[in-house]
Scaffold this motif. Structure first.
Motif, PDB file in Angstrom:
ATOM      1  N   MET A   1      -5.549 -14.444   2.457  1.00  0.00           N
ATOM      2  CA  MET A   1      -5.835 -13.021   2.524  1.00  0.00           C
ATOM      3  C   MET A   1      -7.279 -12.767   2.966  1.00  0.00           C
ATOM      4  N   PHE A   2      -8.211 -13.554   2.425  1.00  0.00           N
ATOM      5  CA  PHE A   2      -9.615 -13.351   2.770  1.00  0.00           C
ATOM      6  C   PHE A   2     -10.137 -14.430   3.715  1.00  0.00           C
ATOM      7  N   TRP A   7      -8.745  -7.182   9.131  1.00  0.00           N
ATOM      8  CA  TRP A   7      -7.343  -6.963   8.814  1.00  0.00           C
ATOM      9  C   TRP A   7      -6.763  -5.958   9.790  1.00  0.00           C
ATOM     10  N   GLU A  11      -1.786  -5.604   7.606  1.00  0.00           N
ATOM     11  CA  GLU A  11      -2.411  -6.447   6.588  1.00  0.00           C
ATOM     12  C   GLU A  11      -3.116  -5.603   5.530  1.00  0.00           C
ATOM     13  N   LYS A  14      -0.317  -4.323   3.234  1.00  0.00           N
ATOM     14  CA  LYS A  14       0.281  -5.434   2.493  1.00  0.00           C
ATOM     15  C   LYS A  14      -0.697  -5.983   1.449  1.00  0.00           C
ATOM     16  N   ASN A  15      -1.939  -6.235   1.859  1.00  0.00           N
ATOM     17  CA  ASN A  15      -2.930  -6.793   0.941  1.00  0.00           C
ATOM     18  C   ASN A  15      -3.321  -5.799  -0.148  1.00  0.00           C
ATOM     19  N   THR A  16      -3.359  -4.501   0.189  1.00  0.00           N
ATOM     20  CA  THR A  16      -3.665  -3.485  -0.811  1.00  0.00           C
ATOM     21  C   THR A  16      -2.617  -3.497  -1.905  1.00  0.00           C
ATOM     22  N   LYS A  17      -1.365  -3.608  -1.503  1.00  0.00           N
ATOM     23  CA  LYS A  17      -0.259  -3.628  -2.461  1.00  0.00           C
ATOM     24  C   LYS A  17      -0.363  -4.850  -3.384  1.00  0.00           C
ATOM     25  N   GLU A  18      -0.669  -6.001  -2.809  1.00  0.00           N
ATOM     26  CA  GLU A  18      -0.804  -7.230  -3.604  1.00  0.00           C
ATOM     27  C   GLU A  18      -2.001  -7.159  -4.546  1.00  0.00           C
ATOM     28  N   LEU A  19      -3.130  -6.637  -4.043  1.00  0.00           N
ATOM     29  CA  LEU A  19      -4.340  -6.578  -4.859  1.00  0.00           C
ATOM     30  C   LEU A  19      -4.237  -5.542  -5.971  1.00  0.00           C
ATOM     31  N   VAL A  26      -8.905  -1.474  -3.300  1.00  0.00           N
ATOM     32  CA  VAL A  26      -9.210  -1.600  -1.874  1.00  0.00           C
ATOM     33  C   VAL A  26      -9.620  -0.215  -1.385  1.00  0.00           C
ATOM     34  N   LYS A  83     -15.936  -7.704  -1.711  1.00  0.00           N
ATOM     35  CA  LYS A  83     -15.400  -8.320  -0.491  1.00  0.00           C
ATOM     36  C   LYS A  83     -15.521  -7.296   0.629  1.00  0.00           C
TER      37      LYS A  83
END
Length: 108
Positions: A1-2, A7, A11, A14-19, A26, A83
């Motif tokens: 992811m990082f 992004w 991404e 998707k990454n916002t949802k996971e984080l 985010v 980040k």
């Protein structure tokens, strides 16, 4: 992811949802005073940004993504507890009606 410094819009979603599942915030950062439609953004303001929870992810965008990508090292040095990511393609590549859909279960 990082692993990457930038992004895509997909991404980002998707990454916002996971984080969010890990309680990591985010934040999309507007560096050009042109907010993006259909998503929450804040204007680049270091004092306000430093009030965000440590470990948050700042996603910077400009018109094309080139300026924020070139300034990424500056942002990383300025916000060492966060980040920092650049939005690939910037505002010009943003698709306002884009949605991240859940994959349907396959009938096997």
């Amino acid at each position: 992811m990082f692993e990457k410094d930038e992004w895509t819009q997909q991404e980002l979603y998707k990454n916002t949802k996971e984080l969010q599942k890990k309680n990591i915030k985010v934040i999309l950062i507007d560096t050009i005073l042109k907010p993006i439609e259909n998503i929450e953004t804040i204007v680049y303001n270091p004092f306000e940004m430093l009030t965000m929870p440590k470990g948050s992810v700042f996603v910077f965008y400009c018109d094309t993504g080139k300026t924020t990508k070139s300034r990424l090292e500056f942002y990383k040095n300025k916000f060492p507890d966060y980040k920092c990511i650049s939005l690939r393609g910037g505002r010009g590549y943003w698709r306002p009606n884009y949605q991240l859909l859940e994959e349907l279960d396959k009938n096997v």
